[in-house]
Design an enzyme around this catalytic site. Sequence first.
Site, mmCIF file in Angstrom:
data_model
loop_
_atom_site.group_PDB
_atom_site.id
_atom_site.type_symbol
_atom_site.label_atom_id
_atom_site.label_comp_id
_atom_site.label_asym_id
_atom_site.label_seq_id
_atom_site.Cartn_x
_atom_site.Cartn_y
_atom_site.Cartn_z
ATOM 1 N N ARG A 98 -23.956 -49.790 7.797
ATOM 2 C CA ARG A 98 -23.820 -48.472 7.165
ATOM 3 C C ARG A 98 -24.611 -48.399 5.855
ATOM 4 N NH1 ARG A 98 -20.343 -44.503 8.842
ATOM 5 N NH2 ARG A 98 -20.000 -42.807 7.383
ATOM 6 N N ASP A 159 -15.816 -31.135 14.176
ATOM 7 C CA ASP A 159 -14.535 -31.819 14.378
ATOM 8 C C ASP A 159 -13.396 -30.804 14.493
ATOM 9 O OD1 ASP A 159 -15.820 -34.433 13.937
ATOM 10 O OD2 ASP A 159 -15.994 -33.735 11.876
ATOM 11 N N HIS A 187 -16.638 -37.038 7.765
ATOM 12 C CA HIS A 187 -17.068 -36.844 9.150
ATOM 13 C C HIS A 187 -17.417 -38.226 9.712
ATOM 14 C CE1 HIS A 187 -18.838 -35.308 12.753
ATOM 15 N NE2 HIS A 187 -20.015 -35.840 12.468
#
Length: 330
Positions: A98, A159, A187
Amino acid sequence: MASPVKVCVTGAAGQIGYSLVYMIGSGAVFGPNTPVSLHLLDIPPMMGALEGVCMEIADCALPCVRDVVPTADPAVAFNDIDAAFLVGAMPRKEGMERKDLLAANVKIFKVQGEALDKYAKKSVKVLVVGNPANTNALICSQYAPTIPKENFSAMTRLDQNRAQAQIAARLGVPVAEVKNCIIWGNHSSTQFPDVRHATVNGKPVYEAVNDDAWLMGDFISTVQKRGGAVIAARKLSSAMSAAKAACDHMSSWWNGTPDGQFVSMGVFSDGSYDTAPGVMFSFPVHIKDRKWSIVQGLPIDDFAKGKLEATGKELCEERDDAMSVCAAAQ
């Protein structure tokens, strides 16, 4: 004729962009009688594909489309724009940490933030779709200091739409009857889809569904993992639904929310609901006159508090990682 709304879409030759530019041009966002000028930005290697997108927009003969400006230059793309859909981002690749993803995206959103600051209207509404959307929006705003921070938001409407659709399917009702689903936080897989305050035909969802274990278990994980499920089935990431959600988000921002209803947007946290300030956190918001305000006073139980804390922790870690990349790049 009214002056056209100038709209920039980045990553316009990509999959989401392909669906998005049609929806914007159709009048689905700014209204069926509002002309739009489409500024389409992509990287130089995509200019051939972008030319094909422009040809298709012309062939759609959309009455709202006043003109189309394809470009690889942010100065041209962001010039005097009213709204921006920042779709183009570095996608996460297999084996990529990440932190690596954040580092790659800091470069992209630094350039775009600086260009927005220099060329866009100060009233521009900036929606970040490219992931990690919350932190990309934070970075972009960091490099656009003369544009108000409340003019930046991250998309969690996809979402919300997924949550709404799951409840509608469970109850066998039209999706429009399900209102006030909330997405809290990031998110990402830590997001908290919350229907404790949602209704179906005016009745609380928890009463209508009458299955707390499902609502606090499989329902949440299904929404959290829906993007991965689409990739597994389609071999490509969500595009049509992401474009629709981006249009929904901007339409709500532009036109407002009905009385008694709210929508989910990743916006700057002011510490509401004991969230960490200084991150882009998804909250339920009311919108009026193109200004959002966080819905206050919703009761939050211990289950929800734990979920908000977990997603907030991840956002703080992302922010710190991204800011360290920014500092190193100075």
